[in-house]
Design a protein around this motif. Structure first.
Motif, short mmCIF file in Angstrom:
data_model
loop_
_atom_site.label_atom_id
_atom_site.label_comp_id
_atom_site.label_asym_id
_atom_site.label_seq_id
_atom_site.Cartn_x
_atom_site.Cartn_y
_atom_site.Cartn_z
N VAL A 188 42.64 45.77 30.95
CA VAL A 188 42.41 45.10 29.68
C VAL A 188 43.69 44.94 28.87
CG1 VAL A 188 39.97 45.73 29.50
CG2 VAL A 188 41.68 47.28 28.59
N ASN A 189 44.70 45.78 29.12
CA ASN A 189 45.97 45.65 28.40
C ASN A 189 46.92 44.65 29.06
OD1 ASN A 189 46.96 47.04 30.61
ND2 ASN A 189 47.55 48.87 29.46
N GLY A 190 46.47 44.00 30.16
CA GLY A 190 47.28 43.01 30.85
C GLY A 190 48.10 43.54 32.01
N ARG A 191 48.19 44.85 32.14
CA ARG A 191 48.96 45.43 33.25
C ARG A 191 48.25 45.15 34.57
NH1 ARG A 191 52.05 51.14 33.42
NH2 ARG A 191 53.05 50.73 35.40
N LYS A 192 49.03 44.87 35.60
CA LYS A 192 48.47 44.54 36.91
C LYS A 192 48.91 45.56 37.95
CE LYS A 192 48.44 39.57 36.06
NZ LYS A 192 47.08 39.17 36.20
N TYR A 193 48.02 45.85 38.90
CA TYR A 193 48.30 46.75 40.00
C TYR A 193 47.96 46.05 41.31
CZ TYR A 193 48.63 50.59 36.66
OH TYR A 193 49.01 51.39 35.63
N LEU A 194 48.89 46.08 42.26
CA LEU A 194 48.64 45.61 43.62
C LEU A 194 48.28 46.82 44.46
CD1 LEU A 194 51.66 43.19 44.01
CD2 LEU A 194 49.26 42.53 44.00
N VAL A 195 47.15 46.76 45.15
CA VAL A 195 46.71 47.91 45.93
C VAL A 195 46.32 47.48 47.35
CG1 VAL A 195 45.95 49.21 43.91
CG2 VAL A 195 44.34 47.73 45.08
N LYS A 196 46.33 48.45 48.25
CA LYS A 196 46.00 48.20 49.65
C LYS A 196 44.50 48.05 49.88
CE LYS A 196 49.99 50.34 51.85
NZ LYS A 196 50.43 51.33 52.84
N GLU A 197 43.68 48.71 49.07
CA GLU A 197 42.24 48.69 49.28
C GLU A 197 41.67 47.29 49.05
OE1 GLU A 197 43.39 52.85 48.48
OE2 GLU A 197 43.85 50.99 47.47
N SER A 198 40.62 46.97 49.78
CA SER A 198 39.93 45.70 49.59
C SER A 198 39.09 45.76 48.31
CB SER A 198 39.00 45.41 50.78
OG SER A 198 37.93 46.33 50.79
N LEU A 199 38.68 44.59 47.82
CA LEU A 199 37.83 44.56 46.63
C LEU A 199 36.53 45.30 46.87
CD1 LEU A 199 38.32 40.91 45.30
CD2 LEU A 199 39.53 42.99 44.63
#
Length: 69
Positions: A33-44
């Motif tokens: 919600v604060n706009g920060r983004k994370y790229l992760v290995k796990e699928s949705l």
């Protein structure tokens, strides 16, 4: 809170209450919600399963505690 794996292989804990949206492009991108983004290995699907399991555990414990009173 759920455990996830960044693209660098490092594990971290994320507060799922702060998730605004998730996308697969092709890696999973979580936007808070604060706009920060994370790229992760796990699928949705895996992320959603982790959130559901975490919340189920919280609510089950709360219901069990309330029934003891």
């Amino acid at each position: 809170m759920i455990e996830l794996t960044g693209l660098d292989g490092k594990k971290f804990i994320l507060n799922d209450e702060h998730i605004e949206k998730m996308e697969s492009v092709p890696d999973s991108v979580i936007t808070l919600v604060n706009g920060r983004k994370y790229l992760v290995k796990e699928s949705l699907d895996t992320i959603v399963q982790k959130i559901v399991l975490y919340k189920r555990n919280i609510y089950t414990v709360n219901i069990q505690e309330a029934s003891k009173r």
